[in-house]
Design a protein around this motif. Structure first.
Motif: not given
Length: 113
Positions: A22-33, A99-100
């Protein structure tokens, strides 16, 4: 083009514990943003996350454990972006991942000295 500091705030205590996946997926969301700003040539500095502990030095010389344990939200990290106005910068961060999870983004124009 002006520069704006984005300050990401959230409550460390109420954040759900995440698995490594989950941490890796969250990091990817931030990197994409962040990559979205880079693709628009609006990224000045991707910034960094901040650890939850630190020190606070006050004008009277008192040093205390920080950051500001008496407030609920802590600064989680920062990013620098380029924008033509505060209004545009605000519109650009409407989909910020913090925000999520109930966090907030402070948007501040940087004043050149």
């Amino acid at each position: 083009m002006k520069e704006f500091l984005l300050v990401f705030r959230a409550d460390y205590q109420s954040m759900p514990k995440a698995s490594p996946e989950e941490m890796q997926a969250n990091t990817q969301i931030w990197m994409n943003w962040i990559a979205g700003f880079a693709a628009q040539n609006k990224l000045s500095d991707r910034g960094n996350r901040l650890v939850s502990s630190g020190k606070v030095l006050k004008s009277d010389g008192i040093i205390s454990d920080g950051p500001y344990t008496e407030i609920k939200e802590s600064i989680m990290g920062y990013t620098l972006i380029k924008s033509t106005s505060l209004e545009e910068a605000t519109a650009l961060v409407q989909d910020c991942p913090i925000l999520s999870i109930g966090g907030s983004v402070e948007i501040r124009e940087i004043s050149a000295m």
